[in-house]
Design an enzyme around this catalytic site. Structure first.
Site, PDB file in Angstrom:
ATOM      1  N   ARG A  72     -25.865  16.821  -4.070  1.00 12.13           N
ATOM      2  CA  ARG A  72     -24.752  16.176  -4.522  1.00 12.13           C
ATOM      3  C   ARG A  72     -25.042  15.664  -5.780  1.00 12.13           C
ATOM      4  NH1 ARG A  72     -23.261  10.418  -1.150  1.00 12.13           N
ATOM      5  NH2 ARG A  72     -25.357   9.867  -1.249  1.00 12.13           N
ATOM      6  N   ARG A  86       0.948  -7.700  -0.630  1.00 14.99           N
ATOM      7  CA  ARG A  86       0.348  -8.328  -1.911  1.00 14.99           C
ATOM      8  C   ARG A  86      -0.736  -7.679  -2.675  1.00 14.99           C
ATOM      9  NH1 ARG A  86      -1.903 -14.694  -1.258  1.00 14.99           N
ATOM     10  NH2 ARG A  86      -1.717 -15.392  -3.499  1.00 14.99           N
ATOM     11  N   LEU A 100     -11.224   2.521  -7.898  1.00 13.48           N
ATOM     12  CA  LEU A 100     -10.453   2.075  -6.895  1.00 13.48           C
ATOM     13  C   LEU A 100     -10.986   1.197  -6.076  1.00 13.48           C
ATOM     14  CD1 LEU A 100      -7.463   2.186  -5.737  1.00 13.48           C
ATOM     15  CD2 LEU A 100      -8.246   4.226  -4.426  1.00 13.48           C
ATOM     16  N   HIS A 103     -11.105  -2.911  -5.693  1.00 13.70           N
ATOM     17  CA  HIS A 103     -10.304  -3.881  -5.344  1.00 13.70           C
ATOM     18  C   HIS A 103     -10.445  -4.241  -3.833  1.00 13.70           C
ATOM     19  CE1 HIS A 103      -7.901  -3.492  -8.851  1.00 13.70           C
ATOM     20  NE2 HIS A 103      -8.321  -2.170  -9.026  1.00 13.70           N
ATOM     21  N   ARG A 162      -3.897  -1.361 -12.368  1.00  9.03           N
ATOM     22  CA  ARG A 162      -4.005   0.188 -12.676  1.00  9.03           C
ATOM     23  C   ARG A 162      -3.025   0.945 -13.127  1.00  9.03           C
ATOM     24  NH1 ARG A 162      -9.827  -0.205 -12.942  1.00  9.03           N
ATOM     25  NH2 ARG A 162     -10.666  -1.046 -11.365  1.00  9.03           N
ATOM     26  N   GLN A 220     -13.548   7.115   3.108  1.00  8.52           N
ATOM     27  CA  GLN A 220     -13.742   8.147   1.895  1.00  8.52           C
ATOM     28  C   GLN A 220     -14.369   9.267   2.447  1.00  8.52           C
ATOM     29  OE1 GLN A 220     -14.834   7.031  -1.730  1.00  8.52           O
ATOM     30  NE2 GLN A 220     -14.514   8.824  -2.803  1.00  8.52           N
ATOM     31  N   LEU A 221     -14.104  10.509   1.898  1.00  7.25           N
ATOM     32  CA  LEU A 221     -14.595  11.786   2.467  1.00  7.25           C
ATOM     33  C   LEU A 221     -16.289  11.633   2.031  1.00  7.25           C
ATOM     34  CD1 LEU A 221     -13.711  15.233   1.284  1.00  7.25           C
ATOM     35  CD2 LEU A 221     -16.064  14.520   0.597  1.00  7.25           C
ATOM     36  N   GLN A 266     -19.680  12.832   0.954  1.00  9.34           N
ATOM     37  CA  GLN A 266     -20.523  14.207   0.350  1.00  9.34           C
ATOM     38  C   GLN A 266     -21.915  14.116   1.093  1.00  9.34           C
ATOM     39  OE1 GLN A 266     -20.549  13.261  -3.847  1.00  9.34           O
ATOM     40  NE2 GLN A 266     -19.007  14.766  -4.121  1.00  9.34           N
TER      41      GLN A 266
HETATM   42  C1  LIG Z   1      -8.874  -1.800 -17.322  1.00 10.12           C
HETATM   43  C2  LIG Z   1     -10.061  -2.250 -16.526  1.00 10.12           C
HETATM   44  C3  LIG Z   1     -11.460  -2.105 -16.816  1.00 10.12           C
HETATM   45  C4  LIG Z   1     -12.595  -2.383 -16.175  1.00 10.12           C
HETATM   46  N1  LIG Z   1     -13.528  -2.105 -16.653  1.00 10.12           N
HETATM   47  C5  LIG Z   1     -14.568  -2.515 -15.868  1.00 10.12           C
HETATM   48  C6  LIG Z   1     -16.081  -2.338 -16.052  1.00 10.12           C
HETATM   49  O1  LIG Z   1     -16.085  -1.619 -17.264  1.00 10.12           O
HETATM   50  N2  LIG Z   1     -17.154  -2.549 -15.321  1.00 10.12           N
HETATM   51  C7  LIG Z   1     -16.884  -3.348 -14.074  1.00 10.12           C
HETATM   52  O2  LIG Z   1     -17.835  -3.312 -13.483  1.00 10.12           O
HETATM   53  N3  LIG Z   1     -15.644  -3.253 -13.677  1.00 10.12           N
HETATM   54  C8  LIG Z   1     -14.475  -2.957 -14.288  1.00 10.12           C
HETATM   55  N4  LIG Z   1     -13.007  -3.540 -13.997  1.00 10.12           N
HETATM   56  C9  LIG Z   1     -13.142  -3.616 -12.645  1.00 10.12           C
HETATM   57  C10 LIG Z   1     -12.814  -5.082 -12.464  1.00 10.12           C
HETATM   58  O3  LIG Z   1     -13.725  -5.804 -12.912  1.00 10.12           O
HETATM   59  C11 LIG Z   1     -12.393  -5.670 -11.070  1.00 10.12           C
HETATM   60  O4  LIG Z   1     -13.628  -5.187 -10.275  1.00 10.12           O
HETATM   61  C12 LIG Z   1     -11.369  -4.768 -10.388  1.00 10.12           C
HETATM   62  O5  LIG Z   1     -10.127  -4.971 -11.477  1.00 10.12           O
HETATM   63  C13 LIG Z   1     -10.781  -5.536  -9.283  1.00 10.12           C
HETATM   64  O6  LIG Z   1     -10.358  -6.743  -9.590  1.00 10.12           O
HETATM   65  P1  LIG Z   1     -10.548  -7.866  -8.684  1.00 10.12           P
HETATM   66  O7  LIG Z   1     -11.900  -8.415  -8.277  1.00 10.12           O
HETATM   67  O8  LIG Z   1      -9.835  -9.065  -9.220  1.00 10.12           O
HETATM   68  O9  LIG Z   1      -9.746  -7.366  -7.339  1.00 10.12           O
HETATM   69  P2  LIG Z   1      -9.908  -7.744  -5.762  1.00 10.12           P
HETATM   70  O10 LIG Z   1     -11.228  -7.320  -5.345  1.00 10.12           O
HETATM   71  O11 LIG Z   1      -8.851  -7.143  -5.151  1.00 10.12           O
HETATM   72  O12 LIG Z   1      -9.602  -9.397  -5.671  1.00 10.12           O
HETATM   73  C14 LIG Z   1      -8.306  -9.811  -5.712  1.00 10.12           C
HETATM   74  C15 LIG Z   1      -8.526 -11.285  -6.127  1.00 10.12           C
HETATM   75  O13 LIG Z   1      -8.999 -11.772  -5.045  1.00 10.12           O
HETATM   76  C16 LIG Z   1      -9.954 -12.965  -5.302  1.00 10.12           C
HETATM   77  N5  LIG Z   1     -11.265 -12.469  -5.001  1.00 10.12           N
HETATM   78  C17 LIG Z   1     -11.712 -11.382  -4.507  1.00 10.12           C
HETATM   79  N6  LIG Z   1     -13.030 -11.572  -4.282  1.00 10.12           N
HETATM   80  C18 LIG Z   1     -13.400 -12.623  -4.453  1.00 10.12           C
HETATM   81  C19 LIG Z   1     -14.526 -13.225  -4.205  1.00 10.12           C
HETATM   82  N7  LIG Z   1     -15.652 -12.767  -4.059  1.00 10.12           N
HETATM   83  N8  LIG Z   1     -14.704 -14.489  -5.066  1.00 10.12           N
HETATM   84  C20 LIG Z   1     -13.612 -15.271  -5.524  1.00 10.12           C
HETATM   85  N9  LIG Z   1     -12.388 -14.654  -5.531  1.00 10.12           N
HETATM   86  C21 LIG Z   1     -12.237 -13.581  -5.147  1.00 10.12           C
HETATM   87  C22 LIG Z   1      -9.775 -12.901  -7.006  1.00 10.12           C
HETATM   88  O14 LIG Z   1      -8.671 -13.825  -7.376  1.00 10.12           O
HETATM   89  C23 LIG Z   1      -9.358 -11.583  -7.369  1.00 10.12           C
HETATM   90  O15 LIG Z   1      -8.787 -11.358  -8.831  1.00 10.12           O
HETATM   91  C24 LIG Z   1     -12.215  -2.893 -14.702  1.00 10.12           C
HETATM   92  C25 LIG Z   1     -10.819  -3.153 -14.360  1.00 10.12           C
HETATM   93  C26 LIG Z   1      -9.822  -2.639 -15.204  1.00 10.12           C
HETATM   94  C27 LIG Z   1      -8.348  -2.995 -14.495  1.00 10.12           C
END
Ligand SMILES: Cc1cc2nc3c(=O)[nH]c(=O)nc-3n(C[C@H](O)[C@H](O)[C@H](O)COP(=O)(O)OP(=O)(O)OC[C@H]3O[C@@H](n4cnc5c(N)ncnc54)[C@H](O)[C@@H]3O)c2cc1C
Length: 251
Positions: A174, A192, A94, A97, A201, A105-106, A108
């Site tokens: 832990r 958003r 989680l 994101h 998710r 968060q809690l 440990q």
């Molecule tokens: C089904 C699934 C499997 C996954 N498996 C893995 C895994 O095996 N290993 C792993 O490490 N992760 C994994 N992830 C996590 C994934 O890589 C992302 O870290 C996570 O989904 C958060 O997405 P995000 O970075 O788009 O979200 P957010 O951080 O909320 O960002 C939202 C949007 O804001 C923009 N943004 C945010 N930060 C930046 C930045 N620094 N630079 C430029 N643009 C930015 C981008 O457009 C981004 O899409 C998985 C996710 C899913 C849903």
């Protein structure tokens, strides 16, 4: 015997309180909540369309905002949730994101986990043999944790500050607690950001437990502010678990 969670427990902690400025009144139509009116107010300010020339209800207006991908308007409305009965592995996913999210968060390191609860992985629910094997492992891990804390407290008996000594013991012990250990987290995000996280998710590609949490969160937020979340549709997927799909995907 520890407590075993079979579903997340989600409570709403905070929602927007909109205060309309007397000098810029909007011609509101239809049902709405403070958060939805705040977003409509922000959207209308861009074009100074407070008179509502198209005679749109707030939720109809927000539907159009989502359809047009005018997502920044949705960023004004923040919702804070308390999420309990979820595993450490869920929160590890989680907190990936980032944009628009805040977490607490809690810990440990500070909190005694000798009474910690555990979250049964959804895929194990309903199979007695798997559940027994998993439960035995949780109980063993917790017993080891308790023993390690006790021994570490003795080992570091020379540390005068007891709070610091306990932290030293708990942060080391832990390491034997499993990913299924229950945790609690406060999550604040704007509408958003919630939409983006919920889309990813609650989809079929997401891990079962976080998917279950996302579907439950979606239902709560749909009741709280339909104008932001009504385009999501929940369904039972081929893997027989609930999932959701978004109406207006934003890249
Ligand atoms: C089904 C699934 C499997 C996954 N498996 C893995 C895994 O095996 N290993 C792993 O490490 N992760 C994994 N992830 C996590 C994934 O890589 C992302 O870290 C996570 O989904 C958060 O997405 P995000 O970075 O788009 O979200 P957010 O951080 O909320 O960002 C939202 C949007 O804001 C923009 N943004 C945010 N930060 C930046 C930045 N620094 N630079 C430029 N643009 C930015 C981008 O457009 C981004 O899409 C998985 C996710 C899913 C849903």
């Amino acid at each position: 015997m520890p407590h075993f969670y079979k579903a997340p427990v989600i409570s709403i902690l905070a929602r927007p309180a909109f205060a309309e400025p007397a000098h810029l009144p909007v011609h509101w139509l239809g049902e709405s909540t403070d958060g939805e009116r705040l977003a409509e107010f922000a959207g209308r300010l861009c074009y100074m369309s407070q008179k509502n020339p198209a005679n749109r209800g707030t939720r109809e207006y927000l539907e159009n905002i989502k359809k047009q991908g005018h997502g920044s308007v949705l960023e004004h409305a923040n919702y804070s949730l308390l999420i309990e009965g979820v595993s450490r592995s869920l929160t590890h996913e989680l907190v990936r994101h980032r944009a628009g999210f805040a977490y607490s968060q809690l810990s440990q390191r500070y909190v005694d986990e000798s009474q910690a609860a555990f979250v049964v992985p959804p895929a194990i629910l309903g199979d007695d043999a798997l559940l027994a094997q998993w439960t035995a492992q949780m109980e063993t891990a917790q017993a080891t944790y308790i023993a390690l804390v006790e021994k570490l407290m003795e080992r570091y008996g020379w540390v005068a500050d007891k709070v610091h000594r306990r932290k030293m013991a708990r942060e080391a012990a832990r390491g034997v607690l499993p990913n299924s250990t229950e945790t609690k987290i406060v999550v604040t995000a704007n509408a958003r950001a919630w939409r983006t996280m919920l889309e990813l998710r609650s989809s079929e590609g997401a891990e079962f437990e976080i998917r279950r949490m996302a579907v439950a969160t979606l239902r709560l937020l749909q009741t709280e502010a339909p104008g932001f979340f009504s385009d999501f549709e929940t369904y039972v997927a081929e893997d027989r678990a609930e999932a959701a799909r978004i109406g207006y995907h934003k890249v």
